[in-house]
Design a protein around this motif. Structure first.
Motif, PDB file in Angstrom:
ATOM      1  N   LEU A 120       0.833  -1.202   0.000  1.00  0.00           N
ATOM      2  CA  LEU A 120       0.000   0.000   0.000  1.00  0.00           C
ATOM      3  C   LEU A 120       0.871   1.257   0.000  1.00  0.00           C
ATOM      4  CD1 LEU A 120      -2.760  -1.044   2.581  1.00  0.00           C
ATOM      5  CD2 LEU A 120      -2.867  -1.124   0.091  1.00  0.00           C
ATOM      6  N   ALA A 121       1.944   1.218   0.799  1.00  0.00           N
ATOM      7  CA  ALA A 121       2.874   2.346   0.820  1.00  0.00           C
ATOM      8  C   ALA A 121       3.557   2.520  -0.533  1.00  0.00           C
ATOM      9  CB  ALA A 121       3.916   2.142   1.919  1.00  0.00           C
ATOM     10  N   VAL A 122       3.916   1.403  -1.146  1.00  0.00           N
ATOM     11  CA  VAL A 122       4.570   1.466  -2.462  1.00  0.00           C
ATOM     12  C   VAL A 122       3.635   2.077  -3.498  1.00  0.00           C
ATOM     13  CG1 VAL A 122       5.478   0.073  -4.358  1.00  0.00           C
ATOM     14  CG2 VAL A 122       6.161  -0.422  -2.007  1.00  0.00           C
ATOM     15  N   LEU A 123       2.354   1.714  -3.448  1.00  0.00           N
ATOM     16  CA  LEU A 123       1.384   2.284  -4.390  1.00  0.00           C
ATOM     17  C   LEU A 123       1.325   3.799  -4.264  1.00  0.00           C
ATOM     18  CD1 LEU A 123      -0.878   2.131  -6.469  1.00  0.00           C
ATOM     19  CD2 LEU A 123      -2.472   1.570  -4.609  1.00  0.00           C
ATOM     20  N   ILE A 124       1.313   4.297  -3.032  1.00  0.00           N
ATOM     21  CA  ILE A 124       1.273   5.746  -2.833  1.00  0.00           C
ATOM     22  C   ILE A 124       2.556   6.396  -3.342  1.00  0.00           C
ATOM     23  CG2 ILE A 124       1.120   7.592  -1.117  1.00  0.00           C
ATOM     24  CD1 ILE A 124      -0.539   5.704   0.595  1.00  0.00           C
ATOM     25  N   LEU A 125       3.708   5.749  -3.093  1.00  0.00           N
ATOM     26  CA  LEU A 125       4.973   6.295  -3.577  1.00  0.00           C
ATOM     27  C   LEU A 125       5.034   6.295  -5.099  1.00  0.00           C
ATOM     28  CD1 LEU A 125       7.505   4.743  -1.041  1.00  0.00           C
ATOM     29  CD2 LEU A 125       6.803   7.143  -1.216  1.00  0.00           C
ATOM     30  N   VAL A 126       4.427   5.297  -5.718  1.00  0.00           N
ATOM     31  CA  VAL A 126       4.366   5.264  -7.179  1.00  0.00           C
ATOM     32  C   VAL A 126       3.597   6.472  -7.703  1.00  0.00           C
ATOM     33  CG1 VAL A 126       3.309   4.018  -9.121  1.00  0.00           C
ATOM     34  CG2 VAL A 126       4.671   2.782  -7.442  1.00  0.00           C
ATOM     35  N   LEU A 127       2.569   6.888  -6.979  1.00  0.00           N
ATOM     36  CA  LEU A 127       1.776   8.050  -7.386  1.00  0.00           C
ATOM     37  C   LEU A 127       2.483   9.365  -7.067  1.00  0.00           C
ATOM     38  CD1 LEU A 127      -1.731   6.870  -6.108  1.00  0.00           C
ATOM     39  CD2 LEU A 127      -0.965   6.961  -8.485  1.00  0.00           C
ATOM     40  N   ALA A 128       3.101   9.443  -5.898  1.00  0.00           N
ATOM     41  CA  ALA A 128       3.680  10.710  -5.445  1.00  0.00           C
ATOM     42  C   ALA A 128       5.118  10.910  -5.909  1.00  0.00           C
ATOM     43  CB  ALA A 128       3.618  10.796  -3.922  1.00  0.00           C
TER      44      ALA A 128
END
Length: 272
Positions: A250-258
């Motif tokens: 979940l953290a990786v998904l957010i980092l992929v976006l940000a």
């Protein structure tokens, strides 16, 4: 070619990258977090973050035994427990409510600070913080089942994350999108469905205006609801079978976006 919803500043940065999938992805992600965005960019980011919120909220129940985005329920439970004399549970409720408020306040501080000092990355910064807090929540997992203090901290971190995310997406979309709870989404869906099924032929003799549903808005609201539900299923499965470590994807998904927005901003600063 840059996506049509990309602001000029981010479009130029995206064109400076090598052509191909990476450039298209970077351009689209940077556009979703740019200072100026289109409704399409808001919808894309909102849908992704709604999935994350659904997964975090449902998974959080299995991980720490409490929903962490439902402040209405927490405040109502505090009122009930106060009447019942369960002061410990009232304090536990405060342990969820106050971090949620602090998370929302932190979002406002970070966004306004970044607008002044790091224009172009004001929304990427709080979302990056959210990603690292999710990793911190995962790190607490090994202790939460055996330590009351660790469990309290885990709940506080999740509530802080929910407040941070909700405030960030709310500010980005001009209060049009909220991702951590579905009450407003379901209410708006009901309003649009009421318009959709309203019998306008009764208005024609009076010459009154027709009642028309916003079908595109209805579709988007339905997508938010479905993605929140799907995120909840994925989060419940992940936290149930994998454990707290499921916070990592979940953290990786957010980092992929940000990440692209922050990287493009840093590249612009380095070229000055």
């Amino acid at each position: 070619m840059s996506p049509p919803d990309l602001p000029p500043r981010d479009a130029r940065s995206a064109r400076e990258l090598p052509p191909g999938f990476a450039a298209r992805y970077s351009g689209m992600a940077a556009g979703m977090l740019a200072s100026e965005r289109t409704p399409l960019a808001d919808a894309r980011l909102g849908l992704a973050m709604t999935f994350v919120a659904g997964a975090t909220n449902a998974g959080g129940l299995l991980a720490v035994g409490q929903y962490t985005s439902h402040m209405s329920g927490i405040v109502s439970a505090m009122a009930d427990n106060l009447v019942l004399g369960a002061s410990g549970l009232v304090l536990a409720g405060l342990g969820g409510l106050l971090p949620f408020i602090l998370g929302a306040a932190s979002s406002a501080i970070l966004v306004n600070w970044a607008r002044l000092h790091h224009a172009g990355s004001e929304y990427a910064i709080p979302l990056t913080l959210e990603a690292f807090l999710l990793l911190a929540f995962g790190a607490l997992g090994g202790y939460a089942r055996h330590s009351g203090l660790a469990l309290f901290l885990a709940v506080a971190v999740l509530c802080f994350i929910m407040g941070l995310q909700n405030a960030t997406v709310t500010k980005m979309s001009g209060a049009k999108i909220r991702t951590t709870h579905m009450t407003g989404v379901v209410t708006d869906m009901g309003i649009e469905l009421g318009k959709l099924f309203y019998m306008n032929h009764r208005r024609r003799p009076t010459g009154g205006p027709l009642v028309l549903a916003d079908r595109e808005k209805l579709k988007l609201l339905a997508m938010f609801l479905v993605l929140f539900f799907c995120g909840g299923v994925v989060g419940a499965l992940g936290f149930n079978y994998v454990g707290f470590i499921f916070s990592v994807p979940l953290a990786v998904l957010i980092l992929v976006l940000a990440g692209p927005s922050l990287i493009l901003h840093l590249l612009r600063r380095m070229r000055r």
